[in-house]
Design a protein around this motif. Structure first.
Motif, PDB file in Angstrom:
ATOM      1  N   ASN A 182       0.657  -1.239   0.196  1.00  0.00           N
ATOM      2  CA  ASN A 182      -0.049  -0.119  -0.007  1.00  0.00           C
ATOM      3  C   ASN A 182       0.887   1.252  -0.071  1.00  0.00           C
ATOM      4  N   VAL A 183       2.021   1.164  -0.389  1.00  0.00           N
ATOM      5  CA  VAL A 183       2.870   2.210  -0.854  1.00  0.00           C
ATOM      6  C   VAL A 183       2.304   3.292  -1.863  1.00  0.00           C
ATOM      7  N   GLU A 184       2.260   4.397  -1.977  1.00  0.00           N
ATOM      8  CA  GLU A 184       2.038   5.276  -3.180  1.00  0.00           C
ATOM      9  C   GLU A 184       3.130   5.980  -3.527  1.00  0.00           C
ATOM     10  N   ILE A 185       3.596   5.955  -4.797  1.00  0.00           N
ATOM     11  CA  ILE A 185       4.715   6.691  -5.408  1.00  0.00           C
ATOM     12  C   ILE A 185       4.122   7.484  -6.444  1.00  0.00           C
ATOM     13  N   GLN A 186       4.153   8.785  -6.367  1.00  0.00           N
ATOM     14  CA  GLN A 186       3.584   9.625  -7.282  1.00  0.00           C
ATOM     15  C   GLN A 186       4.413  10.092  -8.403  1.00  0.00           C
ATOM     16  N   HIS A 206       2.441   1.655   3.490  1.00  0.00           N
ATOM     17  CA  HIS A 206       1.579   2.675   3.889  1.00  0.00           C
ATOM     18  C   HIS A 206       2.458   4.100   3.680  1.00  0.00           C
ATOM     19  N   THR A 207       3.685   4.150   3.269  1.00  0.00           N
ATOM     20  CA  THR A 207       4.520   5.374   3.057  1.00  0.00           C
ATOM     21  C   THR A 207       4.007   6.132   1.812  1.00  0.00           C
ATOM     22  N   VAL A 208       3.534   7.313   1.623  1.00  0.00           N
ATOM     23  CA  VAL A 208       3.334   7.877   0.315  1.00  0.00           C
ATOM     24  C   VAL A 208       4.613   8.876   0.078  1.00  0.00           C
ATOM     25  N   ILE A 209       4.973   8.920  -1.246  1.00  0.00           N
ATOM     26  CA  ILE A 209       5.958   9.537  -1.772  1.00  0.00           C
ATOM     27  C   ILE A 209       5.570  10.587  -2.730  1.00  0.00           C
ATOM     28  N   ASP A 210       5.520  11.885  -2.770  1.00  0.00           N
ATOM     29  CA  ASP A 210       4.946  12.731  -3.672  1.00  0.00           C
ATOM     30  C   ASP A 210       5.642  12.847  -4.914  1.00  0.00           C
ATOM     31  N   ASN A 211       5.504  13.597  -6.008  1.00  0.00           N
ATOM     32  CA  ASN A 211       6.178  13.997  -7.314  1.00  0.00           C
ATOM     33  C   ASN A 211       7.471  14.508  -7.120  1.00  0.00           C
ATOM     34  N   LEU A 212       8.461  14.007  -7.938  1.00  0.00           N
ATOM     35  CA  LEU A 212       9.707  14.695  -8.346  1.00  0.00           C
ATOM     36  C   LEU A 212      10.544  14.286  -6.890  1.00  0.00           C
ATOM     37  N   VAL A 213      10.497  13.050  -6.233  1.00  0.00           N
ATOM     38  CA  VAL A 213      11.409  13.105  -5.056  1.00  0.00           C
ATOM     39  C   VAL A 213      12.357  11.836  -5.818  1.00  0.00           C
ATOM     40  N   HIS A 214      13.589  12.154  -5.221  1.00  0.00           N
ATOM     41  CA  HIS A 214      14.757  11.274  -5.260  1.00  0.00           C
ATOM     42  C   HIS A 214      15.068  10.314  -4.183  1.00  0.00           C
ATOM     43  N   ILE A 221      13.312   3.868   4.204  1.00  0.00           N
ATOM     44  CA  ILE A 221      12.027   4.816   4.660  1.00  0.00           C
ATOM     45  C   ILE A 221      11.164   3.649   5.282  1.00  0.00           C
ATOM     46  N   GLY A 222      10.850   4.013   6.524  1.00  0.00           N
ATOM     47  CA  GLY A 222       9.942   3.069   7.410  1.00  0.00           C
ATOM     48  C   GLY A 222       8.521   3.296   6.886  1.00  0.00           C
ATOM     49  N   LYS A 223       7.491   3.021   7.867  1.00  0.00           N
ATOM     50  CA  LYS A 223       6.084   2.892   7.660  1.00  0.00           C
ATOM     51  C   LYS A 223       5.429   4.059   7.851  1.00  0.00           C
ATOM     52  N   CYS A 224       4.298   4.587   7.009  1.00  0.00           N
ATOM     53  CA  CYS A 224       3.690   5.622   7.417  1.00  0.00           C
ATOM     54  C   CYS A 224       4.288   6.892   7.160  1.00  0.00           C
ATOM     55  N   CYS A 225       5.310   6.785   6.369  1.00  0.00           N
ATOM     56  CA  CYS A 225       6.064   8.369   6.119  1.00  0.00           C
ATOM     57  C   CYS A 225       5.275   8.964   5.135  1.00  0.00           C
ATOM     58  N   ARG A 236      21.863   5.612   1.538  1.00  0.00           N
ATOM     59  CA  ARG A 236      22.069   4.846   2.782  1.00  0.00           C
ATOM     60  C   ARG A 236      21.330   5.652   3.812  1.00  0.00           C
ATOM     61  N   VAL A 237      20.360   6.710   3.558  1.00  0.00           N
ATOM     62  CA  VAL A 237      19.697   7.375   4.742  1.00  0.00           C
ATOM     63  C   VAL A 237      18.852   6.295   5.213  1.00  0.00           C
ATOM     64  N   VAL A 238      18.530   6.605   6.671  1.00  0.00           N
ATOM     65  CA  VAL A 238      17.457   5.650   7.216  1.00  0.00           C
ATOM     66  C   VAL A 238      16.411   6.542   7.814  1.00  0.00           C
ATOM     67  N   ILE A 239      15.333   6.500   7.474  1.00  0.00           N
ATOM     68  CA  ILE A 239      14.219   7.248   7.732  1.00  0.00           C
ATOM     69  C   ILE A 239      13.180   6.314   8.556  1.00  0.00           C
ATOM     70  N   LYS A 240      12.843   6.328   9.893  1.00  0.00           N
ATOM     71  CA  LYS A 240      12.353   5.790  10.674  1.00  0.00           C
ATOM     72  C   LYS A 240      10.634   5.902  10.525  1.00  0.00           C
ATOM     73  N   ASP A 241       9.832   5.326  10.991  1.00  0.00           N
ATOM     74  CA  ASP A 241       8.338   5.093  11.024  1.00  0.00           C
ATOM     75  C   ASP A 241       7.831   6.599  11.212  1.00  0.00           C
ATOM     76  N   ASN A 242       6.690   6.792  10.472  1.00  0.00           N
ATOM     77  CA  ASN A 242       5.836   8.006  10.866  1.00  0.00           C
ATOM     78  C   ASN A 242       6.389   9.397  10.637  1.00  0.00           C
ATOM     79  N   CYS A 243       7.652   9.551   9.786  1.00  0.00           N
ATOM     80  CA  CYS A 243       8.237  10.796   9.589  1.00  0.00           C
ATOM     81  C   CYS A 243       7.405  11.635   8.447  1.00  0.00           C
ATOM     82  N   TRP A 244       7.627  13.048   8.588  1.00  0.00           N
ATOM     83  CA  TRP A 244       7.116  13.995   7.708  1.00  0.00           C
ATOM     84  C   TRP A 244       8.439  14.540   7.139  1.00  0.00           C
TER      85      TRP A 244
END
Length: 298
Positions: A182-186, A206-214, A221-225, A236-244
């Motif tokens: 259920n990830v969405e990549i725009q 359940h993470t959502v990534i907007d337009n023009l992201v690299h 990248i964790g859950k629900c970001c 090799r960046v680590v982004i934990k759950d529920n980040c904005w």
């Protein structure tokens, strides 16, 4: 694998101390793999290598300072390391985790005829949506219910370029990408595959990534970001759950963003962000401190 034989093939002069055998390559602090060869070319990394390292490439200046049995002395350890990686990239005994298998597509998936999907090493789950002009490269897993919007590239080559004298060479990427449920990549977003054969770039469920992201190679990248448009996430960046991560933010490679953190619009993040923190500015600092400082300037 035998390092002596590889360096002979590459015509690289070296001095050998101890055993020269290894199974794969990796960065010095990696803990998820065993029996790997790494490099140390700066004194600050001497005490920071993983216990799973079996062989270290280094130079003559640092060799005696590294208390380790198996060392290979070369003029340029970093360049030599990536030349070895490129040499091994097409060898079966290096990319053993990426054997060629026919692509599989699950029931109920809606895939545009104008998309491009590799014939091998792609697994697409059930009820996945892939829109027009999407490109899915080898070594990609897309789990159930994911949505990939038009123009996105999943599993493309990452950016790892080395300079040698008056030329450059591009480091080959032989890892993969995992897109969770259920990830969405725009639209027009690029998710690069990992560099090493044992590694994946991962976007959890359940993470959502907007337009023009690299998203750079090997990032996790964790859950629900929520990652907003025009953001750049280094390798090799680590982004934990529920980040904005707000509009047009930049996150330097190798950093960790703690669970529930907020990277506010336009932030340039150059150091780790703690759990629940909110950072703003260039270079990014605590959001409240940034606003307080801004008011004093006005």
């Amino acid at each position: 694998m035998d390092l002596k034989a590889i360096l002979k093939e590459l015509n690289i002069q070296a001095k050998y101390i101890g055993k020269m055998e290894f199974d794969t390559l990796g960065v010095s602090k990696e803990t998820g793999i065993k029996n790997f060869c790494t490099f140390i070319d700066e004194e600050r990394f001497i005490e920071k290598y993983s216990k799973n390292v079996s062989l270290i490439l280094t130079n003559a200046e640092l060799c005696d300072k590294i208390n380790f049995n198996n060392k290979c002395i070369v003029k340029e350890p970093r360049l030599t390391f990536f030349k070895i990686h490129n040499y091994l990239a097409n060898k079966d005994n290096y990319s053993y985790q990426r054997r060629k298998e026919k692509t599989k597509i699950g029931v109920g998936s809606n895939i545009s005829k104008l998309s491009e999907i590799s014939d091998v090493n792609v697994i697409i789950g059930e009820n996945v949506t892939i829109e027009s002009f999407v490109s899915i490269k080898e070594n990609v897993i897309i789990e159930d219910g994911a949505v990939i919007r038009s123009g996105s590239v999943i599993g493309g080559e990452g950016f790892e370029v080395k300079r040698e004298s008056d030329r450059t060479f591009v480091v080959k990427h032989v890892g993969g990408v995992v897109i969770g449920k259920n990830v969405e990549i725009q639209q027009n977003t690029a998710i690069d595959k990992a560099l090493y054969p044992w590694d994946d770039t991962v976007i959890e469920e359940h993470t959502v990534i907007d337009n023009l992201v690299h998203v750079g190679h090997g990032a996790k990248i964790g859950k629900c970001c929520m990652i907003v448009a025009n953001t750049g996430i280094g390798g090799r960046v680590v982004i934990k759950d529920n980040c904005w991560v707000g509009f047009s933010s930049t996150i330097k490679q190798l950093l960790e963003i703690g669970e529930g953190a907020s990277i506010n619009m336009g932030a340039v993040v150059s150091k780790n962000v703690e759990k629940g923190a909110s950072v703003t500015g260039n270079l990014a600092i605590d959001h409240d401190k940034f606003i307080k400082h801004l008011k004093t300037m006005r």
